[in-house]
Design an enzyme around this catalytic site. Structure first.
Site, PDB file in Angstrom:
ATOM      1  N   LYS A  79     -49.263 100.403  59.895  1.00 20.51           N
ATOM      2  CA  LYS A  79     -50.096  99.736  58.895  1.00 20.51           C
ATOM      3  C   LYS A  79     -50.473 100.738  57.815  1.00 20.51           C
ATOM      4  CE  LYS A  79     -54.300  96.863  58.590  1.00 20.51           C
ATOM      5  NZ  LYS A  79     -55.395  96.247  59.365  1.00 20.51           N
ATOM      6  N   SER A 154     -56.007  91.508  58.841  1.00 20.76           N
ATOM      7  CA  SER A 154     -55.413  92.233  57.740  1.00 20.76           C
ATOM      8  C   SER A 154     -54.078  92.892  58.087  1.00 20.76           C
ATOM      9  CB  SER A 154     -56.395  93.309  57.261  1.00 20.76           C
ATOM     10  OG  SER A 154     -56.680  94.233  58.302  1.00 20.76           O
ATOM     11  N   SER A 178     -58.298  91.822  63.220  1.00 19.73           N
ATOM     12  CA  SER A 178     -57.156  92.050  62.333  1.00 19.73           C
ATOM     13  C   SER A 178     -55.866  92.451  63.037  1.00 19.73           C
ATOM     14  CB  SER A 178     -57.511  93.114  61.282  1.00 19.73           C
ATOM     15  OG  SER A 178     -58.466  92.605  60.393  1.00 19.73           O
TER      16      SER A 178
END
Length: 485
Positions: A79, A154, A178
């Site tokens: 990420k 996210s 997330s």
């Protein structure tokens, strides 16, 4: 069949027997990216040159030695809020579009020691603020099961890339769901560890008391392997817990006879899609057939979790994001009139609307005259939520319910309604407020979109969470299904 459809042990055996090479695995990853990335848009940065050089070096090592770990040579995505030395880390924000870190996050260091191969950096909501990946300042990411729907957020890119077969597994971060919410939307396994089990050093902070890095994988076994590699105390992280890391693989016995499962009635209330409810209740019946004891309980303060979460997380975001001022790193506004104008212009130009919204909310909650009414009250509610979990865990081993109330929603359908978007987190944020571990695993489909089952455990008892998830997985085949891109 893709090499990524093989179990981790099978790939390891083929590497050891020289049936495949690390370069084959890396080729598999980039070939798939070339096929589907134009549709999915899971990556913000590809690190192909370094990945192929690493693969070549590992192949040479493969010829010379038979000693290597199970993660050896496997392609991974990070990420884009996890810093990587020499590879742009943007947090999907224009503010950091030119930021090249000079060091690796601790989780990256540990996985380099395990000799995985980094494929690139994953798309996400800007500074991890969002639940749909529509807040990326570069471009939206899409759900591989249906490109008209969001992948969640996210960590949307991290989930979508695994679901689409672009990487073998990935790392995400979870502040209020997330990891678990996009895992549910994309039909993969997402684990949020106990706060403090995995180092946050090198994770760009959103809300420090809530953030946690965790694995996003195709199955529970891979999640256990990846957690084993990244868990453990780190002196560079002041919130890192000094606890022993058990052998998570030994927990994957498939046996949950006598396991005591609590099912909160609040997790099946208003707003839960009937198909999601039915899939989760069916999953509970599977676990009952395997010998688990299932009983309904109450978590009475759950209804206040979303409000408490957004006050706490926004307040911490307001504090953490103060460091982005256009002076030390990131984008700097041109031709400011003075220092204050530099701050104002840099932050106005660099931050997107959702980040600005949360900074404003957090700054307000922390301001003189409002601190006691909002931030202090939210922390008190947080304590009550934590006590709810502790009370249930006195009698039960795990808590089970839906990961999110619905399947993935359509792109653009909630973008102008932040309150509705925030309410999607109603089943995930209590876990972060309490600091306990939780996993999302596939448990069904509704209209062709995956449904996630959430299993919550006691602090630092990831072993039981993984055991319960693995037993369910071994008796169903939802995790084996792949989107047809």
């Amino acid at each position: 069949m893709s090499l990524f459809d093989l179990r981790l042990q099978e790939i390891h055996d083929r590497l050891t027997n020289k049936q495949i090479s690390v370069s084959d695995l890396v080729n598999e990853s980039y070939d798939r990216i070339n096929q589907v990335e134009g549709k999915v848009k899971a990556f913000l940065t590809l690190d192909e040159e370094n990945a192929r050089a690493t693969a070549k070096a590992l192949d040479e090592q493969l010829v010379k030695s038979d000693t290597r770990g199970l993660l050896f040579g496997l392609p991974i995505g990070y990420k884009d809020n996890i810093v990587t030395e020499g590879v742009t880390t943007t947090c999907a924000s224009q503010f950091l579009r030119n930021f090249n870190p000079v060091y690796d996050a601790t989780v990256v260091e540990r996985l380099k020691e395990a000799q995985v191969v980094s494929i690139g950096k994953m798309n996400m909501d800007e500074f991890a603020m969002g639940g749909s990946n529509e807040n990326s300042s570069f471009y939206d990411c899409y759900n591989p099961w249906n490109l008209d729907h969001v992948p969640g957020g996210s960590s949307g890119g991290s989930a979508a890339a695994v679901a689409a077969g672009e990487v073998y597994f990935s790392l995400g971060s979870d502040t209020g769901g997330s990891i678990r919410q996009p895992a549910s939307y994309c039909g993969i396994v997402g684990l949020k560890p106990t706060h403090g089990l995995v180092s946050r050093f090198g994770l760009v902070a959103f809300a420090s008391s809530l953030d946690q890095i965790g694995p996003m994988t195709k199955n529970v076994e891979d999640s256990a392997y990846l957690l084993q590699a990244i868990a453990g105390h780190d002196p560079k992280d002041s919130t890192s817990a000094e606890v022993d890391v058990p052998d998570y693989l030994s927990a994957l016995t498939g046996d949950i006879r006598g396991l005591r499962i609590a099912v909160p009635k609040e997790y099946f209330g208003e707003g839960i899609d009937p198909q999601v409810r039915e899939a989760v209740l069916s999953a509970l019946k599977v676990m009952e057939r395997l010998g688990a004891v299932v009983e309904e309980v109450s978590l009475p303060h759950s209804e206040y979790a979303v409000a408490a979460y957004y006050v706490v997380s926004s307040s911490e975001a307001s504090s953490n994001l103060a460091r982005f001022d256009g002076v030390r790193y990131g984008v700097r506004a041109e031709n400011p009139d003075n220092l204050l104008d530099l701050y104002r212009k840099s932050r106005s130009e660099g931050f997107g609307s959702e980040v600005k919204r949360r900074i404003m909310l957090g700054t307000y909650a922390l301001s003189s005259g409002y601190y006691d009414a909002y931030y202090l009250k939210a922390q008190q509610v947080r304590t009550l939520i934590k006590q709810d979990f502790e009370n249930v865990f006195e009698k039960y081993d795990v808590i089970v319910g839906p990961t999110v109330p619905t399947t993935a929603f359509k792109v653009g359908s909630q973008l102008d309604d932040p309150l509705t978007m925030y309410l999607n987190d109603i089943l995930t944020v209590p876990v972060n407020l309490a600091g306990v571990p939780a996993i999302s695993i596939p448990c069904g489909f509704a209209d062709g979109l995956p449904i996630g089952l959430q299993i919550i455990g006691k602090a630092f008892d990831e072993s039981t969470v993984l055991r319960a998830a693995h037993a369910f997985e071994q008796n169903t085949d939802f995790h084996k299904q792949r989107p047809q891109l």
